[in-house]
Design a protein around this motif. Structure first.
Motif, PDB file in Angstrom:
ATOM      1  N   GLU A 229      31.902  46.125 -38.416  1.00  0.00           N
ATOM      2  CA  GLU A 229      32.492  44.933 -37.815  1.00  0.00           C
ATOM      3  C   GLU A 229      33.251  44.112 -38.863  1.00  0.00           C
ATOM      4  N   ASN A 230      32.657  43.974 -40.054  1.00  0.00           N
ATOM      5  CA  ASN A 230      33.299  43.198 -41.123  1.00  0.00           C
ATOM      6  C   ASN A 230      34.341  43.999 -41.879  1.00  0.00           C
ATOM      7  N   LYS A 231      34.413  45.291 -41.554  1.00  0.00           N
ATOM      8  CA  LYS A 231      35.355  46.216 -42.212  1.00  0.00           C
ATOM      9  C   LYS A 231      35.081  46.374 -43.702  1.00  0.00           C
ATOM     10  N   THR A 232      33.872  46.047 -44.123  1.00  0.00           N
ATOM     11  CA  THR A 232      33.532  46.306 -45.526  1.00  0.00           C
ATOM     12  C   THR A 232      33.373  47.812 -45.746  1.00  0.00           C
ATOM     13  N   GLU A 234      35.284  50.099 -44.433  1.00  0.00           N
ATOM     14  CA  GLU A 234      36.617  50.658 -44.679  1.00  0.00           C
ATOM     15  C   GLU A 234      37.006  50.484 -46.144  1.00  0.00           C
ATOM     16  N   THR A 235      36.703  49.301 -46.684  1.00  0.00           N
ATOM     17  CA  THR A 235      37.010  49.058 -48.099  1.00  0.00           C
ATOM     18  C   THR A 235      36.212  50.025 -48.975  1.00  0.00           C
TER      19      THR A 235
ATOM     20  N   PRO B  82      42.228  46.060 -44.952  1.00  0.00           N
ATOM     21  CA  PRO B  82      42.290  46.156 -43.490  1.00  0.00           C
ATOM     22  C   PRO B  82      42.501  44.794 -42.839  1.00  0.00           C
ATOM     23  N   GLU B  83      42.934  44.837 -41.586  1.00  0.00           N
ATOM     24  CA  GLU B  83      43.099  43.606 -40.803  1.00  0.00           C
ATOM     25  C   GLU B  83      41.717  42.987 -40.570  1.00  0.00           C
ATOM     26  N   ASP B  84      41.631  41.666 -40.689  1.00  0.00           N
ATOM     27  CA  ASP B  84      40.374  40.940 -40.445  1.00  0.00           C
ATOM     28  C   ASP B  84      39.208  41.460 -41.279  1.00  0.00           C
ATOM     29  N   ALA B  85      39.494  41.940 -42.473  1.00  0.00           N
ATOM     30  CA  ALA B  85      38.410  42.467 -43.307  1.00  0.00           C
ATOM     31  C   ALA B  85      37.512  41.331 -43.784  1.00  0.00           C
ATOM     32  N   GLY B  86      36.282  41.667 -44.095  1.00  0.00           N
ATOM     33  CA  GLY B  86      35.338  40.691 -44.632  1.00  0.00           C
ATOM     34  C   GLY B  86      34.776  41.211 -45.940  1.00  0.00           C
TER      35      GLY B  86
END
Lengths: 430, 239
Positions: A229-232, A234-235, B82-86
């Motif tokens: 959800e936080n796209k961590t 993906e990083t 990424p878009e809206d990444a945290g």
């Protein structure tokens, strides 16, 4: 009114989803099947015919009542001896043929009753399980001995024997128990006492494992949902580090948290055990406490079970698109922990039908839950097979997780990826 | 010199075709924009370039490294936002930057990388606050700094100013321009045509998985006889 109906409808649509309904249905089915299992166990215990070995060293008439009752109850006698030396043979026959008990009637049995005393017999109990219903298997033998005592009372009253102590007429026979539990011989202890003690001791380990796995499962899957959800995530996946390293790092980090949880619970459990042992300090029951090697084996199995749970969580977590979806994915893990917990609490693995044994064996969390009792029963083979299975299960889940991390499914979810082809496509190696 | 070469790239999700055979080049030091409506295939392209998704067919080569054949090598030279990444909410900004730096450098180099990152965030003492307490603008600054501090050769940014206020968005755009000046090639996607027009050297307009127009913003405006890129976009998409 229409407003409140709209709101109620909205709430029902939000709350009654497959994710909320399914657990309730499964729990209901689980309890129904457990009811059948436990009901069957109780019925079996009550309706079973006594199956015994007997050594009768008495020449008098009163010991003959045993044989009358044996005929009356249609009991099975696996060994019948009359000498002191026959006791070992009787015990061997009892163990090898799975008889419930060995009755040993001393040479002065009849003369003691005739002289107005209370006669003693010795019962060697053969406990074949450690579950809640294991001590129930002694019921047919207790009924046999009770019937003998009642018939003896009848004979005494009808013969009008002079009796100074009326209690010896109403209770002319008393018995001393010795219980065999696996290779352990517990002198002066009956199966009911052993069972009660074991329940106190072995109930806690499955409970601890269940709590840790359910809790850890929830935390890990939710954290994976949150990472997506936080796209961590993906990083993380675009950093110059191999997928195997990422999976191993997640697994080891989570396992340390799991072991910390288990350690804290075990500390509490240790105090509980000390309390339990202090009650059994002068009793033979203290023999049932696990040694250092056995404790280490249980610890190893708990650690492996945690790794298995984490592996499963990471596989399931890979399918979670977000935090909310992750919540419902914790349900299968919880069930896998709850099912063996209930089964191990009520009955024993070795006493289950083959199909049920196979299902329980496949569930990795069963193995540490039943390890303690298996070692008490001397079933070390089952414990070692369990360890091998847990190691294989952990490695398999890690391999699958790494594969998932190399595939699109981690980001796209299941639906979009496999719709056009076999499931294997999503595991296509990059 | 080409920083990125995309050749006949296809990406399907089962029967659904996400990207349908696109080809384009990005030159070294360029800011290249991918624009298009929702579901056009922009994010899919960026995710494949970032080695997050696999390729159905075709190839994408970044500075000579194939995304298909050498994903590990590609990860060493790219940075993806990424878009809206945290970020990890229980870490402070400093701890987060140090976590990322640990994958790229050790010892003194790592400390220098973190210092550079902290300076770029402009968060001052708030760098030691938990990420959980950051505003959206602060979070974006932290993440962009994270993406730059590792000195990537190729930065991939998805909707980089999405949801930011005017001041924060303007500051972020300036950071991106400075990045490009320092020699970093940037590929970005955006729905903000004003941003694309003023930031990108060239753009590719993608619709239904295909590139339907490509060129410098001024060339596209001339070609479609419009005064701004938004009208180009509308004309191309609506036909």
């Amino acid at each position: 009114m229409s407003h409140i109906l709209s709101l109620i409808k909205k709430e029902l649509r939000e709350l009654l989803t497959p994710a909320t309904i399914l657990p309730i249905v499964i729990v209901a089915l689980l309890f129904a099947s457990l009811g059948g299992l436990t009901g069957g166990a109780v019925e079996d215990a009550v309706t079973a015919k006594p199956n015994i070995a007997i050594v009768n060293m008495d020449d008098g008439n009163f010991s003959q009542i045993y044989y009358d009752v044996i005929d009356e109850l249609n009991a099975t006698v696996v060994y019948n001896g009359s000498e002191q030396a026959d006791i070992d043979h009787a015990l061997a026959a009892m163990k090898s043929q799975g008889a419930m008990a060995t009755l040993v009637i001393g040479p002065d049995y009849s003369s003691t009753i005739e002289s107005g005393g209370r006669a003693n017999i010795t019962i060697y109990w053969n406990m074949v399980g450690t579950g809640m219903f294991s001590s129930m298997s002694t019921m047919p033998v207790e009924m046999l001995v009770g019937t003998v005592a009642a018939n003896t009372t009848e004979v005494l009253i009808s013969s009008g024997m002079p009796e100074e102590n009326p209690q010896n007429i109403t209770s002319p026979v008393q018995y001393e128990s010795t219980t065999f539990l696996g290779e352990k011989e517990l002198v002066g202890v009956g199966p009911a006492e052993v069972s009660a003690f074991l329940q106190g001791q072995s109930f806690m380990m499955p409970l601890l494992i269940m709590i840790v796995i359910v809790m850890l499962g929830g935390i890990i899957i939710s954290s994976m949902g949150q990472e997506k959800e936080n796209k961590t995530l993906e990083t993380l996946l675009t950093l110059p580090v191999s997928r195997t390293t990422i999976v191993s790092g997640k697994l080891i980090g989570s396992a340390l948290v799991g072991l910390l949880f288990a350690g804290v619970y075990m500390l509490g459990m240790n105090y509980y055990m000390e309390g339990l042992m202090s009650m059994a300090q002068d009793m033979e029951l203290a023999e049932l406490k696990l040694g250092i090697a056995e404790t280490a084996i249980v610890g190893l199995m708990v650690a492996l079970a945690i790794l298995c749970a984490l592996g499963l969580c990471m596989i399931l977590g890979a399918f979670a698109k977000n935090y909310k979806a992750a919540q419902s994915l914790t349900i299968p893990i919880s069930f896998l922990a709850v099912i063996p917990f209930f089964v191990v609490m009520f009955t024993d693995f070795v006493n289950l039908p083959l199909m049920a044994q196979a299902i329980l064996f496949i569930i990795p969390f069963t193995h540490p839950m039943m390890a303690m009792n298996n070692m008490l029963m001397g079933n070390y083979e089952l414990v070692y097979y369990g360890i091998v299975y847990l190691v294989a299960f952990t490695l398999a889940t890690v391999a699958i997780t790494v594969r998932l991390y190399k595939s699109d499914i981690l980001l796209t979810g299941l639906g979009t990826t496999i719709s056009g082809g076999p499931l294997g496509r999503f595991l296509r190696k990059r | 010199m080409d920083a990125l070469v995309v050749r006949d790239f296809h990406k399907s999700y089962g029967k659904y075709v996400g990207v349908d055979g696109i080809s384009f080049n990005v030159k070294h030091g360029e800011i290249f924009g991918l624009i298009g409506p929702n579901g056009a295939g922009k994010t899919t392209t960026l995710r494949v370039l970032s080695t997050l998704l696999t390729v159905t067919s075709g190839d994408l080569v970044i500075y000579g490294k194939s995304v298909v054949k050498e994903p590990n090598e590609v990860r060493r030279i790219i940075s993806y936002l990424p878009e809206d990444a945290g970020a990890y909410k229980n870490l402070t900004g400093r701890q987060y930057l140090d976590f990322i730096a640990s994958f790229f450098a050790n010892g003194e180099d790592r400390r220098n990388m973190v210092s550079r990152g902290i300076e770029m965030t402009g968060l001052d003492e708030r760098i030691d606050s938990k990420v959980d307490t950051y505003s959206k603008g602060m979070m974006r600054r932290l993440l962009i700094s994270r993406a730059i501090m590792t000195k990537p050769k190729f930065a991939i940014m998805d909707e980089v100013t999405s949801g930011l206020d005017v001041v924060n968005a303007s500051e972020i755009r300036q950071i991106i321009k400075d990045m490009a000046k320092s020699g970093v090639t940037i590929l970005l996607s955006s729905h903000n045509m004003f941003e694309v027009e003023h930031l990108c050297d060239r753009v590719a307009l993608i619709n239904q998985g295909k590139i339907v127009a490509e060129g410098a913003p001024s060339d596209l405006k001339r070609r479609y006889n419009t005064t701004n890129l938004e009208d180009v976009f509308t004309k191309v998409v609506k036909g």
